[in-house]
Design a protein around this motif. Sequence first.
Motif, PDB file in Angstrom:
ATOM      1  N   PHE A  90      30.138 100.609 -64.665  1.00 47.77           N
ATOM      2  CA  PHE A  90      28.949 100.105 -63.996  1.00 47.77           C
ATOM      3  C   PHE A  90      27.727 100.905 -64.426  1.00 47.77           C
ATOM      4  O   PHE A  90      27.746 102.137 -64.450  1.00 47.77           O
ATOM      5  CB  PHE A  90      29.087 100.218 -62.474  1.00 47.77           C
ATOM      6  N   TYR A  94      28.651 104.696 -64.266  1.00 49.07           N
ATOM      7  CA  TYR A  94      29.802 105.012 -63.435  1.00 49.07           C
ATOM      8  C   TYR A  94      31.003 104.260 -63.995  1.00 49.07           C
ATOM      9  O   TYR A  94      30.859 103.277 -64.715  1.00 49.07           O
ATOM     10  CB  TYR A  94      29.578 104.546 -61.989  1.00 49.07           C
ATOM     11  N   ILE A 140      24.057 105.892 -48.105  1.00 50.26           N
ATOM     12  CA  ILE A 140      23.986 104.458 -48.396  1.00 50.26           C
ATOM     13  C   ILE A 140      25.363 103.850 -48.174  1.00 50.26           C
ATOM     14  O   ILE A 140      26.383 104.463 -48.505  1.00 50.26           O
ATOM     15  CB  ILE A 140      23.561 104.208 -49.861  1.00 50.26           C
ATOM     16  N   GLY A 196      35.755  92.069 -58.391  1.00 53.31           N
ATOM     17  CA  GLY A 196      35.219  91.793 -59.715  1.00 53.31           C
ATOM     18  C   GLY A 196      33.729  91.975 -59.849  1.00 53.31           C
ATOM     19  O   GLY A 196      33.155  91.637 -60.893  1.00 53.31           O
ATOM     20  N   LYS A 197      33.095  92.531 -58.832  1.00 50.34           N
ATOM     21  CA  LYS A 197      31.641  92.708 -58.868  1.00 50.34           C
ATOM     22  C   LYS A 197      31.265  94.173 -58.709  1.00 50.34           C
ATOM     23  O   LYS A 197      32.094  95.014 -58.387  1.00 50.34           O
ATOM     24  CB  LYS A 197      30.981  91.877 -57.777  1.00 50.34           C
ATOM     25  N   GLY A 198      30.003  94.453 -58.925  1.00 50.10           N
ATOM     26  CA  GLY A 198      29.502  95.804 -58.766  1.00 50.10           C
ATOM     27  C   GLY A 198      29.155  96.114 -57.321  1.00 50.10           C
ATOM     28  O   GLY A 198      29.045  95.216 -56.485  1.00 50.10           O
ATOM     29  N   PRO A 199      29.010  97.397 -56.987  1.00 48.45           N
ATOM     30  CA  PRO A 199      28.598  97.771 -55.628  1.00 48.45           C
ATOM     31  C   PRO A 199      27.227  97.175 -55.290  1.00 48.45           C
ATOM     32  O   PRO A 199      26.298  97.238 -56.093  1.00 48.45           O
ATOM     33  CB  PRO A 199      28.534  99.297 -55.692  1.00 48.45           C
ATOM     34  N   ALA A 239      20.117 103.321 -55.551  1.00 46.33           N
ATOM     35  CA  ALA A 239      20.487 102.872 -56.878  1.00 46.33           C
ATOM     36  C   ALA A 239      21.027 101.447 -56.792  1.00 46.33           C
ATOM     37  O   ALA A 239      21.766 101.113 -55.865  1.00 46.33           O
ATOM     38  CB  ALA A 239      21.543 103.795 -57.477  1.00 46.33           C
ATOM     39  N   PHE A 240      20.632 100.636 -57.769  1.00 50.80           N
ATOM     40  CA  PHE A 240      21.114  99.265 -57.853  1.00 50.80           C
ATOM     41  C   PHE A 240      22.105  99.171 -59.005  1.00 50.80           C
ATOM     42  O   PHE A 240      21.848  99.698 -60.093  1.00 50.80           O
ATOM     43  CB  PHE A 240      19.953  98.300 -58.092  1.00 50.80           C
ATOM     44  N   PHE A 241      23.195  98.503 -58.757  1.00 49.07           N
ATOM     45  CA  PHE A 241      24.287  98.449 -59.723  1.00 49.07           C
ATOM     46  C   PHE A 241      24.383  97.084 -60.389  1.00 49.07           C
ATOM     47  O   PHE A 241      24.109  96.058 -59.766  1.00 49.07           O
ATOM     48  CB  PHE A 241      25.616  98.762 -59.032  1.00 49.07           C
ATOM     49  N   GLY A 242      24.806  97.109 -61.646  1.00 52.35           N
ATOM     50  CA  GLY A 242      25.116  95.875 -62.345  1.00 52.35           C
ATOM     51  C   GLY A 242      26.493  95.363 -61.952  1.00 52.35           C
ATOM     52  O   GLY A 242      27.202  95.991 -61.158  1.00 52.35           O
ATOM     53  N   GLN A 243      26.857  94.237 -62.540  1.00 52.73           N
ATOM     54  CA  GLN A 243      28.133  93.600 -62.216  1.00 52.73           C
ATOM     55  C   GLN A 243      29.298  94.231 -62.962  1.00 52.73           C
ATOM     56  O   GLN A 243      30.455  93.922 -62.668  1.00 52.73           O
ATOM     57  CB  GLN A 243      28.077  92.104 -62.519  1.00 52.73           C
ATOM     58  N   TYR A 280      27.574 100.665 -49.458  1.00 57.21           N
ATOM     59  CA  TYR A 280      27.665  99.635 -50.479  1.00 57.21           C
ATOM     60  C   TYR A 280      28.845  98.714 -50.170  1.00 57.21           C
ATOM     61  O   TYR A 280      29.867  99.148 -49.641  1.00 57.21           O
ATOM     62  CB  TYR A 280      27.887 100.242 -51.875  1.00 57.21           C
ATOM     63  N   VAL A 306      24.491 109.112 -56.948  1.00 59.69           N
ATOM     64  CA  VAL A 306      25.256 108.547 -55.845  1.00 59.69           C
ATOM     65  C   VAL A 306      26.696 109.053 -55.942  1.00 59.69           C
ATOM     66  O   VAL A 306      27.322 108.974 -57.007  1.00 59.69           O
ATOM     67  CB  VAL A 306      25.231 107.006 -55.891  1.00 59.69           C
ATOM     68  N   PHE A 344      24.109  97.143 -52.544  1.00 57.55           N
ATOM     69  CA  PHE A 344      23.462  97.866 -51.463  1.00 57.55           C
ATOM     70  C   PHE A 344      23.461  97.050 -50.169  1.00 57.55           C
ATOM     71  O   PHE A 344      23.145  95.863 -50.180  1.00 57.55           O
ATOM     72  CB  PHE A 344      22.020  98.181 -51.873  1.00 57.55           C
TER      73      PHE A 344
END
Lengths: 109, 115
Positions: free
Chosen positions: B91, B35, A34, A41-44, B104-108, A36, A97, A46
């Motif tokens: 995260f 994470y 994957i 300041g943000k999350g990974p 996998a989907f990640f939060g902020q 990303y 991951v 997709f």
Amino acid sequence: GESVGLHLPTLSVQEGDNSIINCAYSNSASDYFIWYKQESGKGPQFIIDIRSNMDKRQGQRVTVLLNKTVKHLSLQIAATQPGDSAVYFCAESLDKVIFGPGTSLSVIP
Amino acid sequence: EPEVTQTPSHQVTQMGQEVILRCVPISNHLYFYWYRQILGQKVEFLVSFYNNEISEKSEIFDDQFSVERPDGSNFTLKIRSTKLEDSAMYFCASSEGGGRITEAFFGQGTRLTVV
């Protein structure tokens, strides 16, 4: 052991040019990868994925190439835009991951 | 579009205090993860959780850490006695079918600052 690494830690491109971000992995058993994108300041987030039964997959302006022989992945971004500026991580997706160290892409207007 | 939500976005705590970071995974997902990312470094795996138990944890996830799914929607990470080196972005992530099957989907993230 498992590891995913990136060849280039930073990349600067002119707006409108194509970007190529490279990644190497070491685990031959990895079969799902994957990319990303992480903005400050943000999350990974997709972007695109690819399984080991494919060598190329295309999305909107992005293409991922997989070369299993040399255990290499690349992410190509067509017509790079300022909004593409971010850190890009390649990742092996096994039972969890596993992220590589990341490449910082800067787009020069 | 469904998303993973995390609260708070920023937490400041004194060294030695307990903190609880909260996450609401995507509702039909079954696999949950935490994470962390120390500033400027890569994203590191802490723990995965499935079927109400830990399925895997890293060496970072020592006895000071614990996870819980207290109800049908929340997934929490607790650090019992925070240390300065626990300062990082944390995260939460979730996936529908496990890492080998679905992404996998990640939060902020929650930025934890230990002072």
